[in-house]
Design a protein around this motif. Structure first.
Motif, PDB file in Angstrom:
ATOM      1  N   UNK A 275       0.881  -1.173   0.000  1.00  0.00           N
ATOM      2  CA  UNK A 275       0.000   0.000   0.000  1.00  0.00           C
ATOM      3  C   UNK A 275       0.918   1.223   0.000  1.00  0.00           C
ATOM      4  N   UNK A 276       0.982   1.899  -1.149  1.00  0.00           N
ATOM      5  CA  UNK A 276       1.893   3.030  -1.315  1.00  0.00           C
ATOM      6  C   UNK A 276       1.083   4.312  -1.396  1.00  0.00           C
ATOM      7  N   UNK A 277       1.285   5.185  -0.428  1.00  0.00           N
ATOM      8  CA  UNK A 277       0.550   6.455  -0.351  1.00  0.00           C
ATOM      9  C   UNK A 277      -0.965   6.251  -0.443  1.00  0.00           C
TER      10      UNK A 277
ATOM     11  N   UNK B 103       0.212  -4.157  -6.621  1.00  0.00           N
ATOM     12  CA  UNK B 103       0.709  -5.526  -6.693  1.00  0.00           C
ATOM     13  C   UNK B 103       2.229  -5.518  -6.659  1.00  0.00           C
ATOM     14  N   UNK B 104       2.792  -6.432  -5.875  1.00  0.00           N
ATOM     15  CA  UNK B 104       4.246  -6.466  -5.713  1.00  0.00           C
ATOM     16  C   UNK B 104       4.909  -7.216  -6.865  1.00  0.00           C
ATOM     17  N   UNK B 105       6.221  -7.202  -6.849  1.00  0.00           N
ATOM     18  CA  UNK B 105       7.029  -7.621  -7.987  1.00  0.00           C
ATOM     19  C   UNK B 105       6.823  -9.069  -8.407  1.00  0.00           C
ATOM     20  N   UNK B 106       6.869 -10.016  -7.461  1.00  0.00           N
ATOM     21  CA  UNK B 106       6.823 -11.438  -7.810  1.00  0.00           C
ATOM     22  C   UNK B 106       5.570 -11.768  -8.602  1.00  0.00           C
TER      23      UNK B 106
ATOM     24  N   UNK C  52      10.437   1.764 -15.351  1.00  0.00           N
ATOM     25  CA  UNK C  52      10.101   1.082 -14.095  1.00  0.00           C
ATOM     26  C   UNK C  52      11.028  -0.096 -13.837  1.00  0.00           C
ATOM     27  N   UNK C  53      11.387  -0.836 -14.889  1.00  0.00           N
ATOM     28  CA  UNK C  53      12.294  -1.976 -14.731  1.00  0.00           C
ATOM     29  C   UNK C  53      13.690  -1.522 -14.293  1.00  0.00           C
TER      30      UNK C  53
ATOM     31  N   UNK D 125       9.537   3.209  -5.458  1.00  0.00           N
ATOM     32  CA  UNK D 125       9.212   4.060  -6.603  1.00  0.00           C
ATOM     33  C   UNK D 125       9.080   3.222  -7.879  1.00  0.00           C
ATOM     34  N   UNK D 126       9.924   2.211  -8.038  1.00  0.00           N
ATOM     35  CA  UNK D 126       9.824   1.345  -9.207  1.00  0.00           C
ATOM     36  C   UNK D 126       8.509   0.586  -9.239  1.00  0.00           C
ATOM     37  N   UNK D 127       8.084   0.035  -8.095  1.00  0.00           N
ATOM     38  CA  UNK D 127       6.806  -0.673  -8.026  1.00  0.00           C
ATOM     39  C   UNK D 127       5.650   0.273  -8.307  1.00  0.00           C
ATOM     40  N   UNK D 128       5.757   1.479  -7.797  1.00  0.00           N
ATOM     41  CA  UNK D 128       4.737   2.495  -8.052  1.00  0.00           C
ATOM     42  C   UNK D 128       4.623   2.783  -9.551  1.00  0.00           C
ATOM     43  N   UNK D 129       5.770   2.962 -10.205  1.00  0.00           N
ATOM     44  CA  UNK D 129       5.782   3.246 -11.646  1.00  0.00           C
ATOM     45  C   UNK D 129       5.271   2.057 -12.453  1.00  0.00           C
TER      46      UNK D 129
END
Length: 528
Positions: free
Chosen positions: A278-280, A285-288, A430-431, A457-461
């Protein structure tokens, strides 16, 4: 002989597939369906992509000089009228020793054929030269100034420095004034080093962060640099990329780096392991999970593939642009030298995505510790607040991003040759942010905080990107034509009944695989 007066389904004898492929084909209400596979390539000459169809899937062009695997993927069905017509066509002796593509081409002149394009799971094992370096560890370099000379020394990460030297030395004379002048080097002994001329100029990053120039001046500088890159750099060494370039350059590298960073930081591990963040206040969804979804979506990945590779800088960030404000001249320092998979050429969008990490991704604000980050562990997620300092600089970066998008659309290499350039730009950005995060997990003070900021920030993007360019969410099927030993090994992994094969056949596959690998490796050597 084909049965007359009845529909038929044709399946290649060397096709290994799951039951769902047949169920999907038979479930199609339309007659005359050719199964094709989504190809991870922007090049229409790659396998499976030479069939051209309209939005409804109707085949509108079908050449008669194709191999069968270029027209369909080992399976098709025909209705009564088309099967009777095909029966007449294949009764001609001229077709008896021809590829199935030839009679299908004639059939397409009389009947409507349709393409059913399926997402298929990747079964390609890249050659050694395509694997590159997905290691997560940083490449420590020491930079020292002595008089009018900069000395760069590398120990553990020496290969990057070696690549950098070779790249600069091989530049044609007309480009050398725009890159550092190397005055001496030793790449044979330990540690390796090179000496370059000292340039007493600030970076564009410093000028923007310190607000030493206004936004209009920054735009003029960037436009001058981009004009040079497109006219003098991206126009050189143009090559067709191999399929799966994005998968191996970015997906594989980012995943490998995150996995290899395990146990370097307990907090970072926890950040990457939960299914959602949960960002801001926004659940993401997370990376995996995202990697699994993207990896199985060949249609989605196909739209991210570069139409061409060319000479690039490789680390095209604001921090690597030295600006002489008095003359307007610039020097582009720290070229990468090699692509993520070890080639001398790369996707020009990777350069532009590095630039976007600086402004749109706020990489420079993160790197200068101009951000706040709070993380609270919940049961199955993490509640994260990330805010960026220096509101005026952030606003300038956001305006610069909008202007850059407008500027880039004027270059023919973007506007005319790369219809998916914006999609590819934001995905690559993002990658790069995600893959760069584990790189900063060192023993230096503040390194863990920087790594987590980059990752968040990468996950957000990446989530924002997928909201704008959604995955197809289509089912992914296993289907492989057994033409090489790699194909055979892939088939054995999923089909218990496909485990027995006589030594002679395996030997033929080994011979074919050896020839194909030799051709692929030769093509990589040619690129290098």
């Amino acid at each position: 002989m084909l049965p007359q007066g009845s529909p038929i389904m044709v399946i290649d004898g060397d096709l290994v597939f799951e039951k769902g492929v047949v169920e999907r084909l038979l479930g199609e209400e339309r007659e005359n369906i050719l199964i094709t596979r989504a190809v991870e390539s922007a090049n229409i000459n790659d396998r499976g992509s030479k069939i051209i169809s309209n939005i409804d899937g109707k085949v509108i062009v079908s050449k008669n000089n194709l191999l069968s695997h270029e027209l369909f993927s080992g399976m098709f069905k025909l209705g009564v009228n088309a099967s009777d017509r095909l029966r007449t066509i294949v009764s001609k002796e001229t077709y008896w020793d021809q590829e199935m593509a030839y009679p299908l081409h004639e059939l397409s002149q009389h009947c409507h054929l349709y393409s059913l394009c399926l997402n298929t799971r990747p079964s390609i094992v890249p050659p050694d030269s395509y694997r590159g370096d997905a290691s997560w560890e940083g490449e420590p370099r020491r930079i020292q100034k002595k008089g009018n000379t900069i000395i760069k020394t590398a120990d553990k990460g020496k290969q990057k420095l070696i690549n950098e030297v070779h790249w600069i030395l091989k530049l044609p004379p007309e480009l050398k004034n725009y890159f550092p002048e190397i005055t001496g080097y030793d790449l044979e002994h330990h540690p390796v080093y090179y000496e370059m001329k000292y340039y007493p100029h600030p970076t564009l990053k410093t000028l923007l962060l310190n607000q030493a120039i206004n936004l209009e001046k920054a735009r003029d500088i960037l436009e001058n640099i981009l004009d040079f890159m497109f006219s003098q750099v991206y126009s050189r060494k143009r090559l067709t990329p191999p399929p799966g370039y994005i998968r191996y350059c970015y997906l594989r590298k980012a995943r490998a780096r995150v996995q290899a960073s395990r146990s370097k930081s307990r907090t970072f591990d926890s950040l990457t392991e939960v299914p959602n963040l949960v960002i801001n206040g926004h659940e993401m969804t997370n990376l995996a999970t995202l990697f699994d979804q993207i990896s199985l979506d060949a249609k989605f990945l196909g739209k991210l593939e570069p139409p061409f590779l060319c000479l690039t800088h490789g680390d095209f960030k604001l921090d690597n642009m030295l600006i002489d404000l008095a003359t307007g001249n610039f020097i582009l320092i720290d070229p990468r030298g090699k692509s993520p998979i070890g080639l001398d050429v790369d996707d020009p969008i990777s350069d532009l995505a590095k630039l976007f990490t600086s402004c749109h991704g706020f990489y420079d604000l993160l790197h200068e510790d101009l951000f706040t980050l709070t993380i609270k562990k919940q049961r199955s997620t993490m509640d994260i607040q990330i805010e960026f300092g220096s509101p005026q600089v952030q606003a300038n970066f956001e305006k610069l991003t909008s202007w850059l998008l407008e500027l880039l659309s004027k270059y023919p290499e973007i506007a005319d040759e790369d219809k998916n350039w914006q999609r590819r730009l934001f995905f690559t950005e993002s990658m790069l942010m995600i893959a760069n995060a584990p790189f900063h997990l060192t023993t230096d003070p503040g390194s863990e905080r920087l790594a987590m900021g980059l990752y968040v920030r990468g996950i957000q993007l990446l989530n924002q990107f997928l909201n704008s360019y959604p995955l197809t969410k289509e089912r992914s099927y296993f289907m492989v034509n057994v033409n090489t030993l790699v194909d055979y090994q892939a088939a054995r992994c999923v089909s218990p009944t496909f485990t027995e094969m006589n030594h002679r056949t395996v030997g033929e596959l080994e011979k074919t695989s050896s020839m194909l690998n030799q051709e692929v490796n030769l093509s990589f050597q040619a690129m290098a």
